[in-house]
Design an enzyme around this catalytic site. Structure first.
Site, short mmCIF file in Angstrom:
data_model
loop_
_atom_site.label_atom_id
_atom_site.label_comp_id
_atom_site.label_asym_id
_atom_site.label_seq_id
_atom_site.Cartn_x
_atom_site.Cartn_y
_atom_site.Cartn_z
N THR A 137 39.12 30.62 40.79
CA THR A 137 39.27 31.74 39.86
C THR A 137 39.16 31.29 38.41
OG1 THR A 137 40.98 33.23 39.00
CG2 THR A 137 41.77 31.32 40.17
N ASP A 138 38.81 32.22 37.55
CA ASP A 138 38.79 31.91 36.11
C ASP A 138 40.21 31.72 35.55
OD1 ASP A 138 39.65 34.58 36.21
OD2 ASP A 138 38.17 35.33 34.78
N GLU A 139 41.23 32.13 36.34
CA GLU A 139 42.60 32.08 35.82
C GLU A 139 43.09 30.65 35.60
OE1 GLU A 139 45.24 35.04 37.52
OE2 GLU A 139 43.54 36.28 38.09
N TYR A 163 50.32 31.38 40.63
CA TYR A 163 49.04 31.55 41.33
C TYR A 163 47.98 30.65 40.73
CZ TYR A 163 44.42 33.60 42.27
OH TYR A 163 43.09 33.77 42.59
N LYS A 167 45.94 27.38 42.29
CA LYS A 167 44.47 27.33 42.42
C LYS A 167 43.93 26.12 41.65
CE LYS A 167 41.99 29.81 44.21
NZ LYS A 167 41.48 29.91 45.62
P1 NAD Z 1 42.77 38.34 49.66
O1 NAD Z 1 44.24 38.15 49.35
O2 NAD Z 1 42.22 39.70 49.76
O3 NAD Z 1 42.43 37.60 51.04
C1 NAD Z 1 42.92 36.35 51.37
C2 NAD Z 1 42.64 36.09 52.84
O4 NAD Z 1 43.12 34.76 53.15
C3 NAD Z 1 43.35 37.06 53.79
O5 NAD Z 1 42.46 37.48 54.80
C4 NAD Z 1 44.48 36.21 54.39
O6 NAD Z 1 44.84 36.61 55.70
C5 NAD Z 1 43.85 34.81 54.37
N1 NAD Z 1 44.87 33.75 54.36
C6 NAD Z 1 45.93 33.66 53.53
N2 NAD Z 1 46.64 32.56 53.85
C7 NAD Z 1 45.99 31.94 54.87
C8 NAD Z 1 46.24 30.74 55.62
N3 NAD Z 1 47.31 29.99 55.38
N4 NAD Z 1 45.34 30.41 56.58
C9 NAD Z 1 44.26 31.18 56.83
N5 NAD Z 1 44.00 32.33 56.17
C10 NAD Z 1 44.86 32.70 55.20
O7 NAD Z 1 42.03 37.47 48.56
P2 NAD Z 1 40.66 37.76 47.78
O8 NAD Z 1 40.96 38.61 46.62
O9 NAD Z 1 39.61 38.14 48.75
O10 NAD Z 1 40.34 36.30 47.23
C11 NAD Z 1 39.64 35.36 48.03
C12 NAD Z 1 39.51 34.05 47.26
O11 NAD Z 1 38.81 34.29 46.03
C13 NAD Z 1 40.84 33.43 46.88
O12 NAD Z 1 40.72 32.04 47.02
C14 NAD Z 1 41.02 33.82 45.42
O13 NAD Z 1 41.80 32.84 44.73
C15 NAD Z 1 39.59 33.83 44.94
N6 NAD Z 1 39.30 34.74 43.81
C16 NAD Z 1 39.68 36.06 43.87
C17 NAD Z 1 39.35 36.91 42.82
C18 NAD Z 1 39.71 38.39 42.86
O14 NAD Z 1 39.48 39.09 41.87
N7 NAD Z 1 40.21 38.92 43.96
C19 NAD Z 1 38.66 36.42 41.71
C20 NAD Z 1 38.27 35.07 41.69
C21 NAD Z 1 38.60 34.24 42.76
P1 TYD Z 2 45.45 42.39 39.11
O1 TYD Z 2 44.56 43.35 39.80
O2 TYD Z 2 46.78 42.07 39.69
O3 TYD Z 2 44.59 41.06 38.85
P2 TYD Z 2 44.95 39.74 37.93
O4 TYD Z 2 46.37 39.75 37.60
O5 TYD Z 2 44.57 38.62 38.85
O6 TYD Z 2 44.04 39.85 36.75
O7 TYD Z 2 45.72 42.95 37.64
C1 TYD Z 2 44.66 43.24 36.74
C2 TYD Z 2 45.28 43.61 35.41
O8 TYD Z 2 45.98 44.85 35.56
C3 TYD Z 2 46.31 42.60 34.91
O9 TYD Z 2 46.22 42.51 33.50
C4 TYD Z 2 47.65 43.22 35.31
C5 TYD Z 2 47.38 44.71 35.23
N1 TYD Z 2 48.14 45.55 36.17
C6 TYD Z 2 48.88 46.65 35.70
O10 TYD Z 2 48.91 46.94 34.49
N2 TYD Z 2 49.57 47.40 36.61
C7 TYD Z 2 49.57 47.11 37.95
O11 TYD Z 2 50.24 47.83 38.73
C8 TYD Z 2 48.78 46.00 38.43
C9 TYD Z 2 48.74 45.66 39.89
C10 TYD Z 2 48.09 45.26 37.50
#
Ligand code: NAD
Ligand code: TYD
Length: 357
Positions: A137-139, A163, A167
């Site tokens: 992630t960019d975080e 988190y 990561k």
């Molecule tokens: P998500 O929470 O929707 O899905 C995570 C999946 O991992 C789920 O299916 C869960 O069952 C599985 N999982 C969790 N713990 C596990 C374990 N111990 N063993 C096997 N499986 C396990 O997450 P997402 O939003 O799809 O993100 C996927 C990846 O992309 C993550 O690594 C996250 O850090 C990264 N990412 C997400 C975003 C975003 O905006 N959602 C952005 C950048 C990077």
């Molecule tokens: P989120 O979807 O949790 O992603 P991330 O924290 O990884 O960026 O949140 C996106 C943005 O929205 C973040 O600045 C937090 C804000 N947010 C709210 O204001 N209210 C909410 O209920 C949630 C879930 C997020």
């Protein structure tokens, strides 16, 4: 059938993982795709209903932290590629329960790396033709001020939430396995994703569902935090490109060049949802409710993905307005999916579909 590649995709039942699994299963019938997922609260096999009977797809319920099990799977399926998405992914949960994040994101990643190392080093060809691709992630880069320039691949890591700290740590382990053992690794750092099948604890699906049901929209702080949003299928396409053409040991940033203040996105969500539901404009503006800010809330994330465009020709395909329209429409059309998730019924899907096979 003799497959050309055998790839484990971890976290394939989650939001981004399900799009990656679908893309690989459909586009590469010559690959065997093994979806390895523990099915935590965030894993939902209903996300993959349309491909679950494809011959080149196998689902395995397993925990990435279970090292002996991962070793066994590496051997059984003769795995030559790993695309690692499994993680705990929600910042608010990490603030309440950091241990689970360290366990899954750090130790789970280490367990996968060590299993891949042991298996690949046992083969005569060792690391030739192998790939360990870690999705991050960019975080990990921390937070930008409003006038700072975008995160590049050389921005110093500076994570703030449990988190992002977990990561960041996993990214370091992946790079260490390249530098120490010569494992062919790649790391990518992506901005916030949105689109179908996202668990409704994250901003966009949570708010669409609340607007539909006329429930309050809890905006943290003043809603001034900025995120850079990318449509999830564009991320899956980037992962496909990088898995096949990315250079080993490199890092690529993936982003949409699409920064939005939370409050502005929320207004777009209200407007779009109301229009698609046939409600008058402004009908739900009063759902906006400012609440106590998230602890340590990062002000701004913004990604510079120029390197990926220059070196591998990838760029986002969708304009944000188009992506949001598609996304809102998808959640409105898939109310059953949403109801199953919010009621917890989705967790029975695995029992019914897989236990008796
Ligand atoms: P998500 O929470 O929707 O899905 C995570 C999946 O991992 C789920 O299916 C869960 O069952 C599985 N999982 C969790 N713990 C596990 C374990 N111990 N063993 C096997 N499986 C396990 O997450 P997402 O939003 O799809 O993100 C996927 C990846 O992309 C993550 O690594 C996250 O850090 C990264 N990412 C997400 C975003 C975003 O905006 N959602 C952005 C950048 C990077
Ligand atoms: P989120 O979807 O949790 O992603 P991330 O924290 O990884 O960026 O949140 C996106 C943005 O929205 C973040 O600045 C937090 C804000 N947010 C709210 O204001 N209210 C909410 O209920 C949630 C879930 C997020």
């Amino acid at each position: 059938m003799e497959y050309k590649k055998r790839i484990i995709i971890t976290g394939g039942a989650g939001f981004i993982g399900s799009h990656v699994v679908r893309r690989f299963v459909n586009n590469y019938p010559m690959y065997h795709i093994i979806n390895l997922d523990k099915l935590t609260y965030a894993g939902n096999l209903a996300n993959l209903k349309d491909i679950e009977d494809k011959p080149n797809y196998t689902f395995v319920k397993a925990d990435i932290c279970d090292f002996p099990k991962i070793m066994e799977l590496m051997k059984t399926y003769q795995v030559d590629g790993i695309i690692h998405l499994a993680a705990e992914s929600h910042v608010d949960r990490s603030i309440k329960d950091p241990f689970t994040f360290a366990q899954t994101n750090v130790l789970g990643t280490l367990s996968l790396l060590q299993a891949a190392k042991n298996y690949w080093e046992s083969l005569s060809e060792r690391y030739e033709g192998k790939r360990f691709y870690h999705i991050s992630t960019d975080e990990v880069y921390g937070a930008l001020d409003f006038d700072d320039t975008l995160f590049t691949e050389s921005t110093k890591y500076d994570p703030h939430s449990p988190y992002s700290a977990s990561k960041a740590s996993s990214d370091h382990f992946v790079r260490a396995f390249h530098d120490t053992y010569g494992m062919p690794t790649i790391v990518t750092n992506c901005s916030n994703n949105y689109g179908p099948y996202q668990f409704p604890e994250k901003l966009i699906p949570l708010f669409i569902n609340n607007i539909r049901h006329r429930k309050p929209l809890p905006v943290y702080g003043k809603g001034e935090n900025v995120r850079d949003w990318l449509f999830v299928e564009d991320h899956a396409r980037a992962i496909d490109t990088i898995f096949h053409h990315g250079k080993v040991a490199e890092t690529y940033n993936i982003g949409g060049f699409n920064e939005w203040k939370n409050i502005d996105i929320i207004k777009v969500l209200i407007k779009t949802t109301d229009r698609l539901l046939g409600r008058p404009e402004g009908a739900d503006d009063d759902l906006i409710t400012f609440v106590t800010d998230r602890k340590g809330h990062d002000l701004r994330y913004a990604i510079d993905s120029t390197k990926l465009k220059k070196e591998l020709g990838w760029e986002p395909s969708l304009q944000f307005e188009e992506g949001i329209e598609k996304t809102v429409q998808w959640y409105l059309d898939n109310q059953e999916w949403m109801d199953n998730v919010t009621s917890g019924d989705y967790q029975k899907y695995y029992e019914e579909m897989y236990q008796n096979r």
